[in-house]
Write a protein that holds these residues in place. Structure first.
Motif, PDB file in Angstrom:
ATOM      1  N   LEU A 209      -8.277   0.398   2.505  1.00  0.00           N
ATOM      2  CA  LEU A 209      -6.800   0.587   1.786  1.00  0.00           C
ATOM      3  C   LEU A 209      -6.896  -0.105   0.221  1.00  0.00           C
ATOM      4  CD1 LEU A 209      -4.198  -0.293   4.598  1.00  0.00           C
ATOM      5  CD2 LEU A 209      -5.218   1.948   3.832  1.00  0.00           C
TER       6      LEU A 209
ATOM      7  N   THR B 282      -5.089  -0.663  -3.457  1.00  0.00           N
ATOM      8  CA  THR B 282      -3.598  -0.973  -3.836  1.00  0.00           C
ATOM      9  C   THR B 282      -3.614  -0.381  -5.042  1.00  0.00           C
ATOM     10  OG1 THR B 282      -4.381  -3.153  -4.852  1.00  0.00           O
ATOM     11  CG2 THR B 282      -3.470  -3.009  -2.792  1.00  0.00           C
TER      12      THR B 282
ATOM     13  N   TYR C 283       0.846  -1.183  -0.117  1.00  0.00           N
ATOM     14  CA  TYR C 283      -0.091   0.029  -0.211  1.00  0.00           C
ATOM     15  C   TYR C 283       1.075   1.401  -0.041  1.00  0.00           C
ATOM     16  CZ  TYR C 283      -3.570  -3.278   1.501  1.00  0.00           C
ATOM     17  OH  TYR C 283      -4.321  -4.379   1.713  1.00  0.00           O
TER      18      TYR C 283
END
Length: 337
Positions: free
Chosen positions: A188, A190, A147
Motif C-alpha cells: 500500500l 500513502t 490509505y
C-alpha cells in the motif's frame, strides 16, 4: 427521468425474479448463543466488529456514518473499557473494521474502512485507516496511516473489509446485487491512490467480511446468512445466522472455531455462531493459496452469488424494499418533469 424509472423498474423485476427463483431454506438451529450486548449508550450503530489480537476477551467496534472517527474497546460483557479517537481521520461513512497482528513486532493492527457510498460512486476515492492497537486500554487519541483507494471498474458502495493474516493483503467487499471482492495492491502507498481490482464474486448485498485468524478461510456476511470460502475463493459452506434487526458485522472468534455477528441499534447484541463441522480447511493450506488477483476468479464465482440462504420472510423484505425504492424514484421523476 422516464428512462431512469424504466431502468429502476427493470432492476426491481430482475431482483424479484432472482429472489423468487431461489429455493427457501428453513433456518437451522446451529447452536448460536448471545455473547453480550453493548452497554455503552454511545454505541448506537455498531457497524464494524473485531476481536483484539493481543488483549484477551476484548472486542472492538465503531459506529456507522455521521459519527466521529472513534472506536470502542469492550469486554466480554459488552462494557466499554476504553474509547479511542483516531487523529486526523474522517468518518464519512465508516462501515467495517479488521484486526491483524504485525508479524515483525507482534503488535496488534486495527483497520478502519471509510468505504460506504450510498450513491454508488459519488466519492472520487475511499479510505482505510491503519492504527496500531493500543497496548493499554485507556481513553486516548491515536495516530493513523491513511490509505486512499479507487476501484478499477468504477465507484461503488462497500461495507466489508478483510486482511489475510498470512499475506497481509487487504480486500474490500462491495455491497451490490452483483457484489465482488476487490484486492488492494500487495504494497500500500500513502503518496498515491491505490487501485482496487475485482478478483472474486461476493453474495448479494454483502454487509461485512472477515478472515480467519490463521488465514485458512474467510467469511462474507449478508443480511440473511454468511458464506465461508477458502482463500482461493472456493465456497466451503453457508452458515445460517440469527435473525437480527439489521445485520451489519461479522468476525471470527480468536480460536477461529466460530463466528461473531452483530447488528445496529441501541444496546445491540453480539452472537456467537459455531462453524459447521468440516467447514474449516486443513491447516496445511498453503499461504500462497490466497484469492487470485485475476479476472477469472471473479467469473467462476458468479454462481455463488445466487446460492440459497433466503427464507420466505427474506424475500418479502427484499420485495418491500425494492418497491419502496421504485416508489421513491417515481416520485422524484414526477417532481422533476
Amino acid at each position: 427521468m422516464g428512462d431512469v424509472v424504466f431502468r429502476a423498474s427493470g432492476a426491481v423485476v430482475a431482483a424479484a425474479c432472482v429472489l423468487l427463483a431461489v429455493p427457501a431454506q428453513a433456518r437451522a438451529d446451529n447452536g448460536e448463543d448471545q455473547v453480550f450486548t453493548f452497554k455503552d449508550p454511545r454505541i448506537t450503530e455498531s457497524s464494524g466488529l473485531a476481536v483484539s489480537p493481543t488483549h484477551d476477551g476484548v472486542y472492538y467496534t465503531h459506529n456507522d456514518s455521521s459519527a466521529a472517527p472513534t472506536f470502542y474497546a469492550v469486554d466480554g460483557k459488552g462494557r466499554t473499557k476504553a474509547t479511542f479517537r483516531v487523529r486526523g481521520a474522517q468518518a464519512r461513512d465508516w462501515e467495517a473494521m479488521a484486526a491483524t497482528k504485525d508479524p515483525a513486532t507482534g503488535r496488534g493492527v486495527l483497520w478502519f474502512a471509510d468505504i460506504g457510498d450510498n450513491l454508488d460512486g459519488a466519492w472520487p476515492d475511499v479510505s482505510v485507516y491503519r492504527v496500531m492497537e493500543p497496548q493499554t486500554l485507556n481513553d486516548a487519541t491515536l495516530p493513523a496511516t491513511r490509505y486512499r483507494f479507487r476501484y478499477a471498474d468504477g465507484g461503488r458502495n462497500a461495507e466489508g473489509i478483510m486482511v489475510n493474516p498470512r499475506t497481509g493483503r487487504l480486500y474490500v467487499v462491495s455491497k451490490e446485487f452483483a457484489g465482488a471482492v476487490y484486492a488492494a495492491p500487495k504494497k500500500l502507498r500513502t503518496d498515491k491512490t491505490n487501485i482496487l481490482r475485482k478478483v472474486a464474486s461476493a453474495p448479494l448485498m454483502a454487509t461485512d467480511a472477515a478472515y480467519a485468524p490463521d488465514g485458512s478461510s474467510y467469511v462474507i456476511r449478508t443480511y440473511f446468512s454468511a458464506t465461508l470460502y477458502r482463500p482461493s475463493g472456493e465456497t466451503i459452506a453457508k452458515v445460517s445466522m440469527p435473525e437480527l434487526k439489521q445485520a451489519e458485522s461479522i468476525a471470527y472468534t480468536a480460536d477461529g472455531k466460530a463466528l461473531l455477528t452483530g447488528t445496529e441499534g441501541s444496546r445491540s447484541p453480539v452472537y456467537r455462531v459455531p462453524l459447521p463441522a468440516g467447514a474449516t480447511p486443513t491447516p496445511s493450506t498453503s499461504a500462497k493459496a490466497s484469492i487470485p488477483a485475476t479476472p477469472a476468479a471473479a467469473d467462476t464465482g458468479q454462481a455463488r452469488a445466487a446460492e440459497g440462504g433466503f427464507t420466505a420472510k427474506n424475500i418479502l423484505i427484499w420485495l418491500a424494499a425494492a418497491a419502496t425504492a421504485l416508489g421513491t424514484i417515481a416520485f422524484i421523476a414526477r417532481r422533476t418533469r
